[in-house]
Design an enzyme around this catalytic site. Sequence first.
Site, PDB file in Angstrom:
ATOM      1  N   GLU A   1     -10.790  -2.660   0.691  1.00  0.00           N
ATOM      2  CA  GLU A   1     -10.314  -2.711  -0.630  1.00  0.00           C
ATOM      3  C   GLU A   1      -9.914  -4.157  -0.887  1.00  0.00           C
ATOM      4  O   GLU A   1     -10.120  -4.826  -2.079  1.00  0.00           O
ATOM      5  CB  GLU A   1      -9.270  -1.850  -1.159  1.00  0.00           C
ATOM      6  CG  GLU A   1      -9.643  -0.234  -1.099  1.00  0.00           C
ATOM      7  CD  GLU A   1      -8.356   0.683  -1.551  1.00  0.00           C
ATOM      8  OE1 GLU A   1      -7.241   0.214  -1.675  1.00  0.00           O
ATOM      9  OE2 GLU A   1      -8.914   1.854  -1.827  1.00  0.00           O
TER      10      GLU A   1
ATOM     11  N   GLU B   1      -6.553   4.414   7.279  1.00  0.00           N
ATOM     12  CA  GLU B   1      -5.960   3.762   6.112  1.00  0.00           C
ATOM     13  C   GLU B   1      -5.819   2.156   5.982  1.00  0.00           C
ATOM     14  O   GLU B   1      -6.212   1.706   5.207  1.00  0.00           O
ATOM     15  CB  GLU B   1      -4.573   4.416   5.831  1.00  0.00           C
ATOM     16  CG  GLU B   1      -3.867   3.940   4.271  1.00  0.00           C
ATOM     17  CD  GLU B   1      -4.672   4.375   3.199  1.00  0.00           C
ATOM     18  OE1 GLU B   1      -4.805   3.424   2.276  1.00  0.00           O
ATOM     19  OE2 GLU B   1      -5.024   5.599   3.146  1.00  0.00           O
TER      20      GLU B   1
ATOM     21  N   GLU C   1       0.776  -1.334   0.088  1.00  0.00           N
ATOM     22  CA  GLU C   1      -0.066   0.012   0.061  1.00  0.00           C
ATOM     23  C   GLU C   1       0.717   1.298   0.264  1.00  0.00           C
ATOM     24  O   GLU C   1       1.467   1.779   1.042  1.00  0.00           O
ATOM     25  CB  GLU C   1      -0.898  -0.038   1.196  1.00  0.00           C
ATOM     26  CG  GLU C   1      -2.096  -0.951   1.349  1.00  0.00           C
ATOM     27  CD  GLU C   1      -2.969  -1.091   0.096  1.00  0.00           C
ATOM     28  OE1 GLU C   1      -3.340  -0.174  -0.358  1.00  0.00           O
ATOM     29  OE2 GLU C   1      -3.490  -2.183  -0.441  1.00  0.00           O
TER      30      GLU C   1
END
Length: 127
Positions: A82, A75, A34
Amino acid sequence: MDPISEFKSKSGLKRIYTAFFYSIDGFRAAWKGEHAFRQEVGLFLVGTIVALVLRVSAFEKLVLIGVLLLVLIVELINSSIEAVVDRVSLDRHPLSKNAKDFGSAAVLLTCLLALATWSVVLYNRFI
């Protein structure tokens, strides 16, 4: 009787021990996969150093560092959403887009909260 997942950990100290290492695996995966997480970790480290050297109260230091930590937490949650959406299907679907967009919006709001917090503390302290 509900089926019990083989991934459910045991109780007691073994659960705490294994949960800790699952968390470390999560940090490693987020760092490796990420880009946004890596950027936010950099911001967190710089912001933490700045907050610690600022001439503000201990509570203000805690708040300044805390909102940066909150950005990382949100996050990680966004990245989790996701990953689950991508695991279910890589096909484009309006609900998949919504899930990802909602997570992104949560990160944006958290970043705006961090910016507002830093602005208020610095403004009240130095201007």
